[in-house]
Design a protein around this motif. Structure first.
Motif, PDB file in Angstrom:
ATOM      1  N   TRP A 184     -43.587  41.544  18.148  1.00 11.52           N
ATOM      2  CA  TRP A 184     -43.284  40.059  17.467  1.00 11.52           C
ATOM      3  C   TRP A 184     -42.885  39.060  18.384  1.00 11.52           C
ATOM      4  CZ3 TRP A 184     -37.960  39.590  14.078  1.00 11.52           C
ATOM      5  CH2 TRP A 184     -37.951  38.110  13.491  1.00 11.52           C
ATOM      6  N   ALA A 185     -42.146  39.580  19.530  1.00 15.73           N
ATOM      7  CA  ALA A 185     -41.592  38.501  20.481  1.00 15.73           C
ATOM      8  C   ALA A 185     -43.187  37.924  21.115  1.00 15.73           C
ATOM      9  CB  ALA A 185     -40.801  39.113  21.547  1.00 15.73           C
ATOM     10  N   ASN A 186     -43.949  38.844  21.398  1.00 17.86           N
ATOM     11  CA  ASN A 186     -45.365  38.436  22.163  1.00 17.86           C
ATOM     12  C   ASN A 186     -46.019  37.501  21.415  1.00 17.86           C
ATOM     13  OD1 ASN A 186     -44.597  40.109  24.576  1.00 17.86           O
ATOM     14  ND2 ASN A 186     -45.923  41.942  23.619  1.00 17.86           N
ATOM     15  N   GLU A 187     -45.945  37.793  19.973  1.00 17.47           N
ATOM     16  CA  GLU A 187     -46.990  36.922  19.241  1.00 17.47           C
ATOM     17  C   GLU A 187     -46.206  35.390  18.874  1.00 17.47           C
ATOM     18  OE1 GLU A 187     -48.140  36.680  14.592  1.00 17.47           O
ATOM     19  OE2 GLU A 187     -47.241  38.487  15.095  1.00 17.47           O
ATOM     20  N   TYR A 208     -46.056  29.944  20.629  1.00 15.43           N
ATOM     21  CA  TYR A 208     -45.155  28.698  20.830  1.00 15.43           C
ATOM     22  C   TYR A 208     -45.540  28.016  22.339  1.00 15.43           C
ATOM     23  CZ  TYR A 208     -41.200  25.581  21.717  1.00 15.43           C
ATOM     24  OH  TYR A 208     -40.297  24.278  22.010  1.00 15.43           O
ATOM     25  N   TRP A 209     -46.003  28.905  23.363  1.00 11.79           N
ATOM     26  CA  TRP A 209     -46.393  28.150  24.691  1.00 11.79           C
ATOM     27  C   TRP A 209     -47.806  27.772  24.584  1.00 11.79           C
ATOM     28  CZ3 TRP A 209     -50.629  30.098  27.623  1.00 11.79           C
ATOM     29  CH2 TRP A 209     -50.544  29.342  28.844  1.00 11.79           C
ATOM     30  N   SER A 210     -48.611  28.254  23.825  1.00 10.84           N
ATOM     31  CA  SER A 210     -49.882  27.801  23.728  1.00 10.84           C
ATOM     32  C   SER A 210     -49.944  26.487  22.987  1.00 10.84           C
ATOM     33  CB  SER A 210     -51.056  28.857  23.275  1.00 10.84           C
ATOM     34  OG  SER A 210     -50.525  28.972  21.805  1.00 10.84           O
ATOM     35  N   LYS A 211     -49.217  26.118  22.221  1.00 11.10           N
ATOM     36  CA  LYS A 211     -49.212  25.105  21.291  1.00 11.10           C
ATOM     37  C   LYS A 211     -48.514  23.893  22.091  1.00 11.10           C
ATOM     38  CE  LYS A 211     -49.191  27.062  16.662  1.00 11.10           C
ATOM     39  NZ  LYS A 211     -48.633  27.267  15.499  1.00 11.10           N
ATOM     40  N   ARG A 216     -35.523  33.937  19.308  1.00 13.34           N
ATOM     41  CA  ARG A 216     -34.956  33.021  18.423  1.00 13.34           C
ATOM     42  C   ARG A 216     -35.127  31.767  18.738  1.00 13.34           C
ATOM     43  NH1 ARG A 216     -30.398  34.994  19.252  1.00 13.34           N
ATOM     44  NH2 ARG A 216     -30.046  36.349  17.290  1.00 13.34           N
ATOM     45  N   TYR A 217     -35.054  31.484  20.298  1.00 12.72           N
ATOM     46  CA  TYR A 217     -35.554  29.872  20.486  1.00 12.72           C
ATOM     47  C   TYR A 217     -36.867  29.482  20.012  1.00 12.72           C
ATOM     48  CZ  TYR A 217     -36.607  26.204  23.694  1.00 12.72           C
ATOM     49  OH  TYR A 217     -37.133  24.952  24.110  1.00 12.72           O
ATOM     50  N   ALA A 218     -37.932  30.560  20.550  1.00 14.06           N
ATOM     51  CA  ALA A 218     -39.239  30.259  20.111  1.00 14.06           C
ATOM     52  C   ALA A 218     -39.560  29.985  18.607  1.00 14.06           C
ATOM     53  CB  ALA A 218     -40.256  31.288  20.666  1.00 14.06           C
ATOM     54  N   ILE A 219     -38.678  30.822  17.748  1.00 14.07           N
ATOM     55  CA  ILE A 219     -38.883  30.448  16.268  1.00 14.07           C
ATOM     56  C   ILE A 219     -38.327  29.229  15.744  1.00 14.07           C
ATOM     57  CG2 ILE A 219     -38.154  31.579  13.967  1.00 14.07           C
ATOM     58  CD1 ILE A 219     -38.350  34.170  15.384  1.00 14.07           C
ATOM     59  N   PHE A 220     -36.974  28.953  16.091  1.00 10.52           N
ATOM     60  CA  PHE A 220     -36.258  27.826  15.793  1.00 10.52           C
ATOM     61  C   PHE A 220     -37.068  26.538  16.408  1.00 10.52           C
ATOM     62  CE2 PHE A 220     -32.106  30.197  15.187  1.00 10.52           C
ATOM     63  CZ  PHE A 220     -32.612  30.710  14.219  1.00 10.52           C
ATOM     64  N   ALA A 221     -37.404  26.602  17.576  1.00 11.00           N
ATOM     65  CA  ALA A 221     -38.159  25.340  18.221  1.00 11.00           C
ATOM     66  C   ALA A 221     -39.397  25.155  17.458  1.00 11.00           C
ATOM     67  CB  ALA A 221     -38.273  25.667  19.711  1.00 11.00           C
ATOM     68  N   SER A 222     -40.054  26.167  16.882  1.00 13.59           N
ATOM     69  CA  SER A 222     -41.244  25.906  16.365  1.00 13.59           C
ATOM     70  C   SER A 222     -40.994  25.489  14.830  1.00 13.59           C
ATOM     71  CB  SER A 222     -42.115  27.212  16.082  1.00 13.59           C
ATOM     72  OG  SER A 222     -42.343  27.744  17.580  1.00 13.59           O
TER      73      SER A 222
END
Length: 622
Positions: free
Chosen positions: A503-506, A511-514, A475-481
């Motif tokens: 889904w989480a791995n993707e 998010y981390w790579s960007k 949820r954090y990765a999706i919203f932060a993106s």
């Protein structure tokens, strides 16, 4: 007990008094740094950072008389440094009232004895410091509102007077590189007042020592929004930041490698926004196990994060062993002795805590293996990979600190006990740090972060994570993106099993790579870790070491072991039988009188010596 225990130099002088305190301090000064140390350091570094206390130049309270003679030792060290071509950065490590509440500021501020509360077991001497730590250099801290209602201008003026005395005493000394006016003012220091103090100190230095460097600590706020443009256009100023991994949560070597290399981006951004950046302190420690790292018989709540390795205290190469004749010996029959803080660190049955070992991964791949999660503090024989991990980590840190910034200082040049992750000289002896002043000429240092810089890693969910924790991280990765949609929460609740993990791995990896160059780490609440992507290293970076050439330590199954034991027993029995048939006439004769003696195969008869002895008589088993 509460009247005879010292936790810092302030209480040391308070408890011992000026005469005995000064006697013991002089023994320390005479042995901790010697001319031989400076000579050795001059061959591997070009500058040293010398911590000094304001009380050495303007004594107050219990320091009066206790620290007499300290400046003569500073003068001597500067002369040695000049003789061997070393520059010295003078670092004011302790200020009146304490700038951070740490013991290294001279006085552990925010301290309370709690012995009266102990009823079971009775008689324990206890204290607390970390939960109520404060700092009073700038004034009395309001712990409720996290602010300083009033500024202590008297303390600040005292510090500026000390700067004047330092500049006046050393302005003409050829070894002095410059001054750091305060070490590690804590993160709650009023930034407006701190910047004013930095300005006032800079003007004093430039008036009397115009060629000195002026290095300011970031107050644990390495933020371009705070420091960008500060003192722009002023010559010879730099920003100091301290980068440690010892207080990080336990993780794989890959995490520590990536974290070390990621600092280049932070440093580069600050260099662009502010100017020169110096990493004024760093170490190779990846845990909090070094004895008394967070204070005498104390530790931060929850630390150390993992069980520590223990080594015999009396076999450690401590300088105490040959300095103070009356240095208290450790009782090999005693557990940890009081007083007791909120955490634990100290000798137990003459065993001192020390840094944990790194383990070779049984999977054979140190980048994706997870043995480190359950690894024992001390590696079993032939599975210790500490030298390899520390060597690679050192190269990556040096690559990040020296390749982008304006240099670094390792904390410390030596340690009381054997702690090479905290001792530059011991790390050199272990071949963890390159024995050179020109790190950039070493290709293994220059290219140490090649994989991390190329993004050849993926951020994935660790095994056996709770789905609720994975959903929170996702949820954090999706919203932060910025991918928030009206259906996201519903989809998150519906997702489970392999679909949730995929889904989480993707999303986490994306998010981390960007954002990794912005300082984002692959953690996401402790559910994720870095693994190497399915890519091939070029020959340019394919060095012959364990980081790129995994050492396989595969286990052996119980069935295989049993089969090997049985096979070995059979082969051993057959070999012994043949020897006895060849060299024991009595045994040979007895065997002939069994069914074995009627064997007709000539090769077999020869191999077991059935025809060797003349008294052979066929036996009829009719």
């Amino acid at each position: 007990d509460e009247t005879s225990t010292a936790f810092d130099i302030y209480s040391f002088c308070e408890v011992l008094g000026p005469e005995e305190g000064n006697r013991q301090l002089k023994v320390h000064w005479e042995t901790w740094v010697t001319k031989e140390h400076i000579e050795k350091l001059s061959k591997v570094v070009n500058s040293v950072r010398l911590p000094v206390g304001d009380f050495m130049y303007s004594p107050y309270g219990p320091y009066v008389g206790c620290t007499d003679g300290a400046l003569e030792y500073v003068d001597e060290l500067l002369d040695w440094a000049s003789e061997y071509g070393l520059s010295v950065l003078l670092d004011i490590h302790a200020l009146k009232g304490s700038q951070n509440g740490f013991d290294n500021s001279g006085q552990s501020m925010g301290f309370q004895w709690t012995s009266i509360l102990n009823t079971e077991p009775a008689g324990l001497v206890t204290f607390q410091h970390w939960p109520i730590r404060t700092a009073e250099w700038m004034g009395t801290f309001d712990i409720i509102n996290i602010s300083y209602p009033e500024i202590n201008h008297e303390n600040i003026q005292h510090s500026l007077e000390v700067i004047k005395k330092i500049v006046k005493r050393y302005s003409g000394h050829p070894a002095v590189l410059g001054l750091e006016p305060v070490n590690e003012p804590w993160q709650f220091t009023p930034i407006k007042e701190l910047k004013k103090f930095y300005w006032d100190g800079y003007l004093i230095v430039k008036e009397h020592a115009p060629y000195w460097k002026y290095i300011m600590h970031d107050s644990f706020r390495f933020d371009t929004e705070i420091w960008g443009g500060f003192m722009a256009g002023c010559p010879d100023r730099a920003l100091d930041t301290h980068i440690y991994q010892a207080w990080a949560d336990p993780s794989s070597r890959t995490f520590f490698y990536a974290d070390a290399c990621a600092r280049k981006s932070d440093i580069a951004k600050m260099e662009a926004a502010f100017g020169p950046v110096v990493v004024g302190e760093w170490s190779l420690a990846t845990d909090n196990c070094a004895m008394w790292l967070n204070g005498f018989n104390d530790n931060l709540p929850g630390f150390p994060r993992l069980p520590c390795k223990y080594m015999p205290c009396d076999k450690q190469p401590s300088y105490h062993n040959h300095t103070l004749n009356d240095f208290t010996s450790l009782d090999p029959n005693s557990p940890l002795q009081g007083p007791y803080g909120t955490g634990m660190s100290g000798p137990i049955f003459n065993q001192c805590p020390t840094t944990r070992d790194w383990l070779k991964e049984s999977s054979g791949d140190p980048k994706t293996g997870s043995d480190w999660i359950k690894a024992p503090p001390e590696a079993p024989p032939r599975r210790d990979d500490t030298d390899n991990v520390m060597r690679n980590l050192a190269r990556k840190k040096i690559n990040a600190f020296s390749g982008i910034g304006h240099g670094f200082y390792f904390w410390n040049f030596q340690t009381d006990l054997y702690e090479p992750s905290w001792s530059y000289m011991q790390a050199l002896e272990r071949d963890w740090i390159p024995n050179s002043q020109d790190f950039n000429s070493d290709p293994k240092v220059a290219n140490a972060c090649a994989a991390e810089d190329a993004g050849e890693f993926q951020c994935v969910v660790k095994r056996n994570q709770q789905e609720s924790s994975v959903r929170n991280g996702l949820r954090y990765a999706i919203f932060a993106s910025g991918k928030n949609t009206s259906t996201t929460d519903h989809d998150l609740q519906e997702a489970s099993g392999d679909d949730l993990m995929d889904w989480a791995n993707e999303e986490l990896s994306d998010y981390w790579s960007k954002h990794r160059m912005d300082g984002v780490t692959c953690d996401f609440g402790g559910i994720a870790t870095l693994v190497e992507a399915n890519r091939t290293f070029t020959e340019e970076y394919a060095y012959d070491d364990d980081e790129y050439s995994p050492v396989y330590i595969t286990g052996t199954s119980t069935t295989t072991v049993l089969l090997l034991v049985v096979a070995g027993s059979l082969l051993g029995g057959m070999f012994g039988f043949c020897l006895a048939m060849h060299f024991s006439p009595t045994f040979n004769k007895r065997v002939r009188h069994t069914i074995v003696g009627n064997v007709h195969n000539p090769v077999l008869r020869s191999s077991i010596a059935l025809d060797k002895f003349e008294d052979y008589e066929p036996v009829n088993f009719g």
